[in-house]
Design a protein around this motif. Sequence first.
Motif, PDB file in Angstrom:
ATOM      1  N   LYS A 187      12.248  28.890  -6.560  1.00 11.81           N
ATOM      2  CA  LYS A 187      11.777  27.992  -7.615  1.00 11.81           C
ATOM      3  C   LYS A 187      11.772  28.681  -8.984  1.00 11.81           C
ATOM      4  N   SER A 188      11.196  29.884  -9.022  1.00 17.10           N
ATOM      5  CA  SER A 188      11.140  30.596 -10.310  1.00 17.10           C
ATOM      6  C   SER A 188      12.537  30.981 -10.760  1.00 17.10           C
ATOM      7  N   THR A 189      13.366  31.375  -9.812  1.00 23.85           N
ATOM      8  CA  THR A 189      14.741  31.736 -10.136  1.00 23.85           C
ATOM      9  C   THR A 189      15.465  30.545 -10.759  1.00 23.85           C
ATOM     10  N   PRO A 243       5.446  30.435 -18.017  1.00 22.64           N
ATOM     11  CA  PRO A 243       6.020  31.254 -16.958  1.00 22.64           C
ATOM     12  C   PRO A 243       5.013  31.620 -15.872  1.00 22.64           C
ATOM     13  N   GLU A 244       5.551  31.970 -14.726  1.00 21.13           N
ATOM     14  CA  GLU A 244       4.733  32.473 -13.626  1.00 21.13           C
ATOM     15  C   GLU A 244       3.975  33.706 -14.131  1.00 21.13           C
ATOM     16  N   GLY A 245       2.669  33.756 -13.846  1.00 17.34           N
ATOM     17  CA  GLY A 245       1.878  34.910 -14.276  1.00 17.34           C
ATOM     18  C   GLY A 245       1.518  34.877 -15.744  1.00 17.34           C
ATOM     19  N   CYS A 248       7.056  24.278 -16.038  1.00 13.78           N
ATOM     20  CA  CYS A 248       5.772  24.895 -15.674  1.00 13.78           C
ATOM     21  C   CYS A 248       5.886  25.589 -14.332  1.00 13.78           C
ATOM     22  N   ASP A 249       5.653  26.896 -14.306  1.00 14.33           N
ATOM     23  CA  ASP A 249       5.775  27.642 -13.055  1.00 14.33           C
ATOM     24  C   ASP A 249       4.404  28.007 -12.495  1.00 14.33           C
ATOM     25  N   GLU A 250       3.967  27.246 -11.509  1.00 12.13           N
ATOM     26  CA  GLU A 250       2.713  27.494 -10.799  1.00 12.13           C
ATOM     27  C   GLU A 250       1.527  27.689 -11.738  1.00 12.13           C
ATOM     28  N   ILE A 251       1.239  26.637 -12.519  1.00 13.51           N
ATOM     29  CA  ILE A 251       0.146  26.749 -13.477  1.00 13.51           C
ATOM     30  C   ILE A 251      -1.216  26.695 -12.802  1.00 13.51           C
TER      31      ILE A 251
HETATM   32 MG   LIG Z   1       7.880  31.761  -8.262  1.00 14.39          MG
END
Ligand SMILES: [Mg+2]
Lengths: 286, 244
Positions: B45-47, B87-89, B164-167
């Motif tokens: 997903k993030s990729t 972004p994630e993190g 939105c990556d895993e907010i």
């Molecule tokens: Mg990810």
Amino acid sequence: MQWLDAVIQGVLLGGMYAQYALGMALMFGVMRIVNIAHGDVMILLSLIAVSLAGVLPFGNLGLIVVIVPIAVVIGWILQKFILNKVVGADPLPSLIATFGLSIALQNFMLELWSADTRSLPNSDIASASFQIGSIYVGLLPVIVLITALVLTGGLDAVLRFSRFGRGLRAAAADTEAAAMTGVDPKRIYAIATAIAVGILGLAAVFAALRATVSPSDGSAQLIYAFEAVIIGGMGSVWGAFLGAMVLGVAQAIGLRIDPGLGILFGHLVFLAVLATRPEGIMARKK
Amino acid sequence: MSDTPILSTHGLTGGYGDFQALFGIDMHIDAGEVVALIGANGAGKSTFLKSIFGLLPVDRDMVKFEGNPVGGTPAHMMVRRGIAMVPEGRRLFVGMTVEENLRIAIDNARLPEGEGPWTREHLFDLFPILREKRRQPIEDLSGGQQQMVAISRALLCQPKVLLCDEISLGLAPKVIREIYEILPEISAFGTAIVLVEQDVGLAREASNRLYCMLEGRITLTGVSQDISRDAIAAAYFGASHAVA
Ligand SMILES: [Mg+2]
Ligand SMILES: Nc1ncnc2c1ncn2[C@@H]1O[C@H](COP(=O)(O)OP(=O)(O)OP(=O)(O)O)[C@@H](O)[C@H]1O
């Protein structure tokens, strides 16, 4: 009186070191790029200034108007074509690339200018001095110190309050996140290095006015600049200025104790700071 | 109005060096739509988001923005076109204040603050705690507050598409609710939202359509409310490959 004189001379010497250190504060302190060629680039600019002084019709300080733009272009090229290819979380590639550049520059300068020491022709400014009480103060070192103060204040304000400064700090904190927020890290780094080397251009003219330069002098300037940045604290421009003062005063006091001790004393103070406050005098607490 | 999606991918492949993580992803999203992308850890997903956003190399034709091929355009230029990412993190700028973190986005946004839909004042109304903490270093904020800054930072880029990556990751349920409550408000401006989310229930509730990813492939897609939990479970864990 002798010690007060030493402190004053040390502060004035520190002004010169501050000019060496400001570009380093930007590149090493903020961008975390280790530029081993820092001193050699400055010597190159000094030698260019000395050579130009022979053919250009204006005075020594007028040289600054020519040298600083040359320095800015050199800085921009250095970042765009060398350092931007190797920057990243790992400082080693930039260290190796600039180490190679340092050696190449030294050989190039030896070839072109020979190993002779050179300086800019004597001028009124370089020899003028005035007296405060019983202490003699040279006019040129005072100009150097004031210039260093103005540069430090200016650079600090640019980093803190300008769009460029914010973008640079963001890119230095997290290059990828900065790009995600619209910052072009390579462009902003090229501008930053152009500024850093541009300041070095100013320092180069002053250094050649104050004393002599020769192609192999770069490593000493590199060390003073590194020490000033580390004593002051990474990422703090005023820290680098303060570090340069500490270094200058330590050397001047060492010199009064024994003429052979000056430079060693500076290094010892650097080691003492490293041992007791490795994050530097003005570093923000984590 | 044309029916060209605002953002689409076409057989998108990609990964890290020799390692291929994505195997031909077709996805599209319209203005004002919320599309969820779910999948297990390591599904890609993030990729995928990074590939869209120019942070990983992809072919030009694999990503289209408003119908134009934009694959491989550097991230900072994607921001100018109208894509932004949380972004994630979170990836906030440590050592800078809340206000400064937001200013970076304003400095480089697609539109100046005041011309686009988002202003700091508006965001401070949505997340009042940020107004209070605006002069504090970012590292002094809690995880939830930092996530609010990350979202605000992305919105101040004035995006047409928000990735939105895993907010919700690592946040308390109350904070998650607070953050998810502003999604409809974002959509109301016509902004498209791609929502990567581990919490399947949350993703389904918040989205119009949904894609499920497994090992670099889309295994299920459809209107969120129409997809059964069993179908999602199968697509998520790979028991069978259902493509609706
Ligand atoms: Mg990810
Ligand atoms: N920087 C990297 N270098 C090499 N491989 C990576 C890198 N980042 C991720 N991968 C690999 O790519 C694949 C997809 O990872 P990705 O981070 O996209 O998954 P994800 O769906 O976002 O997972 P999560 O839900 O845990 O965030 C995984 O196999 C992962 O190991």
